[in-house]
Design an enzyme around this catalytic site. Structure first.
Site, PDB file in Angstrom:
ATOM      1  N   ARG A 102     -25.073  -2.607  15.027  1.00 10.82           N
ATOM      2  CA  ARG A 102     -23.770  -1.948  14.955  1.00 10.82           C
ATOM      3  C   ARG A 102     -22.742  -2.800  14.232  1.00 10.82           C
ATOM      4  O   ARG A 102     -21.947  -2.288  13.439  1.00 10.82           O
ATOM      5  CB  ARG A 102     -23.281  -1.591  16.355  1.00 10.82           C
ATOM      6  CG  ARG A 102     -21.900  -0.935  16.429  1.00 10.82           C
ATOM      7  CD  ARG A 102     -21.638   0.114  15.374  1.00 10.82           C
ATOM      8  NE  ARG A 102     -22.675   1.111  15.271  1.00 10.82           N
ATOM      9  CZ  ARG A 102     -22.850   1.906  14.217  1.00 10.82           C
ATOM     10  NH1 ARG A 102     -22.057   1.787  13.162  1.00 10.82           N
ATOM     11  NH2 ARG A 102     -23.816   2.786  14.202  1.00 10.82           N
ATOM     12  N   LYS A 137      -1.089  -3.274   3.814  1.00 14.13           N
ATOM     13  CA  LYS A 137      -1.341  -2.417   4.976  1.00 14.13           C
ATOM     14  C   LYS A 137      -2.831  -2.475   5.317  1.00 14.13           C
ATOM     15  O   LYS A 137      -3.599  -1.553   5.067  1.00 14.13           O
ATOM     16  CB  LYS A 137      -0.892  -0.988   4.692  1.00 14.13           C
ATOM     17  CG  LYS A 137       0.620  -0.882   4.484  1.00 14.13           C
ATOM     18  CD  LYS A 137       1.046   0.528   4.102  1.00 14.13           C
ATOM     19  CE  LYS A 137       2.552   0.591   3.867  1.00 14.13           C
ATOM     20  NZ  LYS A 137       3.004   1.913   3.406  1.00 14.13           N
ATOM     21  N   LYS A 169      12.839  -5.796  -0.873  1.00 13.36           N
ATOM     22  CA  LYS A 169      12.894  -4.415  -0.405  1.00 13.36           C
ATOM     23  C   LYS A 169      14.270  -4.132   0.194  1.00 13.36           C
ATOM     24  O   LYS A 169      15.143  -5.002   0.250  1.00 13.36           O
ATOM     25  CB  LYS A 169      11.780  -4.153   0.596  1.00 13.36           C
ATOM     26  CG  LYS A 169      10.384  -4.278  -0.010  1.00 13.36           C
ATOM     27  CD  LYS A 169       9.336  -3.709   0.901  1.00 13.36           C
ATOM     28  CE  LYS A 169       7.971  -3.690   0.224  1.00 13.36           C
ATOM     29  NZ  LYS A 169       6.951  -2.974   1.033  1.00 13.36           N
ATOM     30  N   GLU A 200      12.206  -3.479  -5.218  1.00 14.73           N
ATOM     31  CA  GLU A 200      11.981  -2.075  -4.888  1.00 14.73           C
ATOM     32  C   GLU A 200      13.274  -1.289  -5.088  1.00 14.73           C
ATOM     33  O   GLU A 200      14.339  -1.703  -4.635  1.00 14.73           O
ATOM     34  CB  GLU A 200      11.522  -1.957  -3.430  1.00 14.73           C
ATOM     35  CG  GLU A 200      11.341  -0.532  -2.938  1.00 14.73           C
ATOM     36  CD  GLU A 200      11.077  -0.494  -1.440  1.00 14.73           C
ATOM     37  OE1 GLU A 200       9.901  -0.482  -1.063  1.00 14.73           O
ATOM     38  OE2 GLU A 200      12.053  -0.487  -0.666  1.00 14.73           O
ATOM     39  N   ASP A 221       9.936   3.459  -5.603  1.00 19.75           N
ATOM     40  CA  ASP A 221       9.517   3.908  -4.279  1.00 19.75           C
ATOM     41  C   ASP A 221       9.856   5.368  -4.020  1.00 19.75           C
ATOM     42  O   ASP A 221      11.014   5.790  -4.158  1.00 19.75           O
ATOM     43  CB  ASP A 221      10.180   3.035  -3.213  1.00 19.75           C
ATOM     44  CG  ASP A 221       9.633   3.319  -1.824  1.00 19.75           C
ATOM     45  OD1 ASP A 221       8.398   3.386  -1.671  1.00 19.75           O
ATOM     46  OD2 ASP A 221      10.447   3.464  -0.894  1.00 19.75           O
TER      47      ASP A 221
END
Length: 282
Positions: A102, A137, A169, A200, A221
């Protein structure tokens, strides 16, 4: 071209995954029903089409479980898979093979799914010059191998971590005083000449201010394809462009056709499907 990750990076992931699966007593099912000295030969088999990734993790998983197992890989990462393709064969102690099954398959199905999804999306935009990239992410602890899977599928990596480049950002701007120009100036002063600066923006007005100040790359964005086309035209000869924000396999083609240089998809690592791969006794 991509290069395989060295075992020294992969081994800790294998050790942690095996410890998690073996728990406190090991594989009690195999111990209960299979003679301890039984030998067997099983095969890792693809059950659908896709792109292979994770073969070295599978090898290390079986060899860590029992160093005497014979693991023979028939294919390398990046190979195209068809249903019923034999990927690898494992021979030796049956207990050890089943105990590692597994964990090995979890690595293979997850990473092959990322490589396959990346390949499918990159193929859908191959008529453009846009290059597909991933994001940060990722599943904690698996970033190196998830980003490796993206490269295996034909994509590129965005930042590996916070130390690769400066990416300003909206929260950085807000907490730096609210002025995008002064925030860029602070970043450029800190970076010197070796660290690239990306900013951004989500409006053309912000973009104009950024271009006047000068940066290496602009992250466009959550812009519609129509606005992206205007942004790309504004950036021509001034900064490279990267589109981001909720891009999916269904919308990637329209985004790429706007002419952006790069397209960042968190989807590649957080939403890619698992590829169906099994361990069979043939």
């Amino acid at each position: 071209m991509h290069y395989a990750l060295p075992d020294v990076i992969l081994q800790p992931l294998v050790d942690a995954a095996l410890r998690e699966d073996l728990g406190r007593r090991g594989d009690v099912t195999s111990e209960a029903v299979i003679p301890a000295q039984k030998e067997a030969k099983l095969h890792i088999v693809a059950r659908e089409s896709g792109v292979l990734c994770g073969i070295d993790l599978a090898r290390l998983t079986f060899k860590t479980m029992n160093a005497h197992l014979e693991f023979h890989a028939h294919l390398e990462d990046g190979a195209a898979l068809a249903p019923n393709t034999i990927i690898a064969s494992i021979q030796g102690n049956a207990h050890a093979i089943l105990s590692a099954e597994r964990t090995a398959l979890n690595f293979l199905t997850h990473l092959s799914g990322i490589a396959t999804t990346t390949h499918e999306i990159q193929s859908s935009i191959s008529h453009t010059s846009t290059r597909l990239t991933c994001t940060r992410k990722t599943i904690p602890g698996l970033r190196d191998v998830q980003k490796y899977a993206v490269r295996t599928g034909g994509g590129r990596n965005h930042r590996m971590g916070l130390d690769d480049a400066i990416l300003i950002k909206d929260n950085h701007i807000a907490l730096s005083g609210g002025d995008i120009v002064s925030t860029i100036q602070k970043a450029k002063a800190y970076a010197g000449h070796l660290i690239p600066v990306e900013v951004e923006v989500d409006t053309l007005e912000q973009l104009q201010l950024v271009l006047q100040e000068g940066v290496s790359l602009v992250l466009l964005d959550n812009m519609s394809p129509e606005i992206l086309k205007k942004a790309v035209a504004m950036c021509e000869g001034k900064a490279a462009t990267e589109a981001s924000g909720g891009i999916t396999p269904q919308t990637a083609k329209a985004v790429a056709e706007t002419g952006v240089n790069f397209m960042a998809l968190g989807y590649l690592t957080h939403s890619a499907r698992y590829l169906d791969i099994g361990l069979d006794y043939l």
